[in-house]
Scaffold this motif. Structure first.
Motif, PDB file in Angstrom:
ATOM      1  N   UNK A  85     -12.738   0.596   8.541  1.00  0.00           N
ATOM      2  CA  UNK A  85     -13.465  -0.247   9.494  1.00  0.00           C
ATOM      3  C   UNK A  85     -12.549  -0.968  10.467  1.00  0.00           C
ATOM      4  N   UNK A  86     -11.308  -1.195  10.058  1.00  0.00           N
ATOM      5  CA  UNK A  86     -10.368  -1.976  10.862  1.00  0.00           C
ATOM      6  C   UNK A  86      -9.062  -1.195  11.039  1.00  0.00           C
ATOM      7  N   UNK A  87      -8.323  -1.548  12.075  1.00  0.00           N
ATOM      8  CA  UNK A  87      -6.944  -1.089  12.191  1.00  0.00           C
ATOM      9  C   UNK A  87      -6.092  -2.056  11.379  1.00  0.00           C
ATOM     10  N   UNK A  88      -5.407  -1.538  10.366  1.00  0.00           N
ATOM     11  CA  UNK A  88      -4.627  -2.373   9.454  1.00  0.00           C
ATOM     12  C   UNK A  88      -3.138  -2.080   9.640  1.00  0.00           C
ATOM     13  N   UNK A  89      -2.387  -3.138   9.971  1.00  0.00           N
ATOM     14  CA  UNK A  89      -0.924  -3.044  10.091  1.00  0.00           C
ATOM     15  C   UNK A  89      -0.337  -4.116   9.186  1.00  0.00           C
ATOM     16  N   UNK A  90       0.484  -3.710   8.217  1.00  0.00           N
ATOM     17  CA  UNK A  90       1.010  -4.654   7.235  1.00  0.00           C
ATOM     18  C   UNK A  90       2.522  -4.541   7.112  1.00  0.00           C
ATOM     19  N   UNK A  91       3.207  -5.672   7.231  1.00  0.00           N
ATOM     20  CA  UNK A  91       4.629  -5.731   6.884  1.00  0.00           C
ATOM     21  C   UNK A  91       4.724  -5.738   5.364  1.00  0.00           C
ATOM     22  N   UNK A  92       5.520  -4.829   4.810  1.00  0.00           N
ATOM     23  CA  UNK A  92       5.623  -4.688   3.360  1.00  0.00           C
ATOM     24  C   UNK A  92       7.075  -4.841   2.918  1.00  0.00           C
ATOM     25  N   UNK A  93       7.300  -5.720   1.943  1.00  0.00           N
ATOM     26  CA  UNK A  93       8.622  -5.877   1.345  1.00  0.00           C
ATOM     27  C   UNK A  93       8.805  -4.909   0.175  1.00  0.00           C
ATOM     28  N   UNK A  94       7.729  -4.676  -0.566  1.00  0.00           N
ATOM     29  CA  UNK A  94       7.759  -3.806  -1.742  1.00  0.00           C
ATOM     30  C   UNK A  94       7.632  -2.347  -1.287  1.00  0.00           C
ATOM     31  N   UNK A  95       8.716  -1.597  -1.366  1.00  0.00           N
ATOM     32  CA  UNK A  95       8.713  -0.220  -0.872  1.00  0.00           C
ATOM     33  C   UNK A  95       7.778   0.668  -1.668  1.00  0.00           C
ATOM     34  N   UNK A  96       7.658   0.440  -2.967  1.00  0.00           N
ATOM     35  CA  UNK A  96       6.772   1.287  -3.764  1.00  0.00           C
ATOM     36  C   UNK A  96       5.311   1.061  -3.429  1.00  0.00           C
TER      37      UNK A  96
ATOM     38  N   UNK B 246     -13.264 -13.586  11.110  1.00  0.00           N
ATOM     39  CA  UNK B 246     -13.009 -13.643  12.545  1.00  0.00           C
ATOM     40  C   UNK B 246     -13.638 -12.456  13.258  1.00  0.00           C
ATOM     41  N   UNK B 247     -13.832 -11.361  12.510  1.00  0.00           N
ATOM     42  CA  UNK B 247     -14.518 -10.206  13.081  1.00  0.00           C
ATOM     43  C   UNK B 247     -13.680  -9.337  13.986  1.00  0.00           C
ATOM     44  N   UNK B 248     -12.370  -9.503  13.955  1.00  0.00           N
ATOM     45  CA  UNK B 248     -11.488  -8.738  14.842  1.00  0.00           C
ATOM     46  C   UNK B 248     -11.408  -7.270  14.417  1.00  0.00           C
ATOM     47  N   UNK B 249     -11.079  -6.425  15.379  1.00  0.00           N
ATOM     48  CA  UNK B 249     -10.933  -4.996  15.118  1.00  0.00           C
ATOM     49  C   UNK B 249      -9.582  -4.669  14.475  1.00  0.00           C
ATOM     50  N   UNK B 250      -8.592  -5.543  14.690  1.00  0.00           N
ATOM     51  CA  UNK B 250      -7.221  -5.295  14.236  1.00  0.00           C
ATOM     52  C   UNK B 250      -6.790  -6.438  13.330  1.00  0.00           C
ATOM     53  N   UNK B 251      -6.268  -6.109  12.143  1.00  0.00           N
ATOM     54  CA  UNK B 251      -5.761  -7.127  11.223  1.00  0.00           C
ATOM     55  C   UNK B 251      -4.280  -6.858  10.960  1.00  0.00           C
ATOM     56  N   UNK B 252      -3.461  -7.858  11.240  1.00  0.00           N
ATOM     57  CA  UNK B 252      -2.029  -7.805  10.975  1.00  0.00           C
ATOM     58  C   UNK B 252      -1.730  -8.673   9.757  1.00  0.00           C
ATOM     59  N   UNK B 253      -0.983  -8.142   8.796  1.00  0.00           N
ATOM     60  CA  UNK B 253      -0.673  -8.889   7.582  1.00  0.00           C
ATOM     61  C   UNK B 253       0.842  -8.919   7.371  1.00  0.00           C
ATOM     62  N   UNK B 254       1.364 -10.119   7.134  1.00  0.00           N
ATOM     63  CA  UNK B 254       2.797 -10.282   6.929  1.00  0.00           C
ATOM     64  C   UNK B 254       3.074 -10.447   5.436  1.00  0.00           C
ATOM     65  N   UNK B 255       3.563  -9.390   4.820  1.00  0.00           N
ATOM     66  CA  UNK B 255       3.885  -9.357   3.394  1.00  0.00           C
ATOM     67  C   UNK B 255       2.732  -9.897   2.533  1.00  0.00           C
ATOM     68  N   UNK B 256       1.582  -9.225   2.558  1.00  0.00           N
ATOM     69  CA  UNK B 256       0.393  -9.730   1.854  1.00  0.00           C
ATOM     70  C   UNK B 256       0.524  -9.770   0.339  1.00  0.00           C
ATOM     71  N   UNK B 257       1.529  -9.089  -0.233  1.00  0.00           N
ATOM     72  CA  UNK B 257       1.669  -9.084  -1.694  1.00  0.00           C
ATOM     73  C   UNK B 257       2.885  -9.867  -2.173  1.00  0.00           C
TER      74      UNK B 257
END
Length: 245
Positions: free
Chosen positions: A179-190, A147-158
């Motif tokens: 290269x990108x602004x990365x914001x990720x919701x994470x369930x795994x605290x480690x 998509x080429x966006x500058x910002x990538x949001x990820x909801x529990x990617x793992x």
């Protein structure tokens, strides 16, 4: 003078009827700093991402370099921000290449480059219905990259991935953050502690705490999660060794 880094600035509220789900959630994010959003179930983490990308209509703003993305039409907004949902099973037998091409409708992005970044170009003619959960997650990220966006949001990617694929995804995100602004919701605290640069802890729709990973204290986790926590350090990285009732 050094060039000023473009910054993502968020201030959002959201309610389902009378129930307030997000309460003036306000934060900044930028390149070279992977931001992990953590918190217990029902804290508002997924809702926040959906409001940021425009799936849900919150109140407030999502500004990138001063431009309020919430005011843009969906196709124009897609040039700046994209969203990778929680891993779900594919419904149609697209090839990998066809599936990633779906992410380019608004921007005409580079499918080949995206698939090479996630290591799936050589398998582009395989059907996504034949992929493992980890492989499919890589393809979802490739679609976002195309998509080429500058910002990538990820909801529990793992979520629901084996250790090998979970680490592969996190290593990929640490490479992309330059290269990108990365914001990720994470369930795994480690995984959040090991791979992110900054943490934001949501609780009951508000930011309970935010800061550098090494600044997170055990009493904060105990207060929010209701468990005894022990944070130690291994190979220079913080790790949650125990969380016992």
């Amino acid at each position: 003078m050094p060039k000023q880094e473009k910054q993502l600035e968020v201030n959002l509220r959201f309610s389902y009827g009378e129930r307030e789900v997000l309460k003036n959630v306000s934060f900044f994010a930028q390149k070279r700093e992977l931001l992990a959003i953590i918190g217990p179930n029902g804290a508002g983490k997924s809702t926040l991402l959906k409001c940021m990308v425009g799936i849900l209509k919150g109140k407030g703003y999502v500004r990138y370099n001063g431009l309020d993305l919430t005011k843009l039409p969906a196709k124009e907004r897609a040039k700046y921000i994209t969203y990778v949902p929680q891993n779900s099973l594919p419904e149609f037998a697209f090839t990998i290449e066809e599936f990633v091409e779906l992410g380019t409708y608004a921007t005409g992005g580079d499918v080949k480059k995206a698939l090479k970044l996630v290591g799936m170009w050589e398998r582009r003619r395989e059907f996504i219905t034949n992929l493992s959960g980890g492989e499919y997650q890589l393809v979802l990220i490739a679609r976002a990259l195309a998509q080429g966006s500058e910002i990538i949001l990820l909801d529990e990617p793992t979520s629901h991935l084996d250790v090998n694929h979970a680490l592969q995804i996190m290593e990929l995100l640490t490479r992309l953050k330059d290269e990108k602004i990365i914001v990720a919701v994470m369930h795994d605290l480690n995984l959040a502690l090991q791979y992110s640069d900054k943490l934001m802890l949501l609780h009951n729709g508000s930011i309970e705490w935010s800061g550098e990973v090494f600044e997170l204290k055990e009493d904060i986790l105990e207060r929010v999660y209701g468990v005894k926590a022990k944070i130690s350090t291994i190979d220079g990285k913080p790790i949650l060794l125990a969380a016992l009732e």
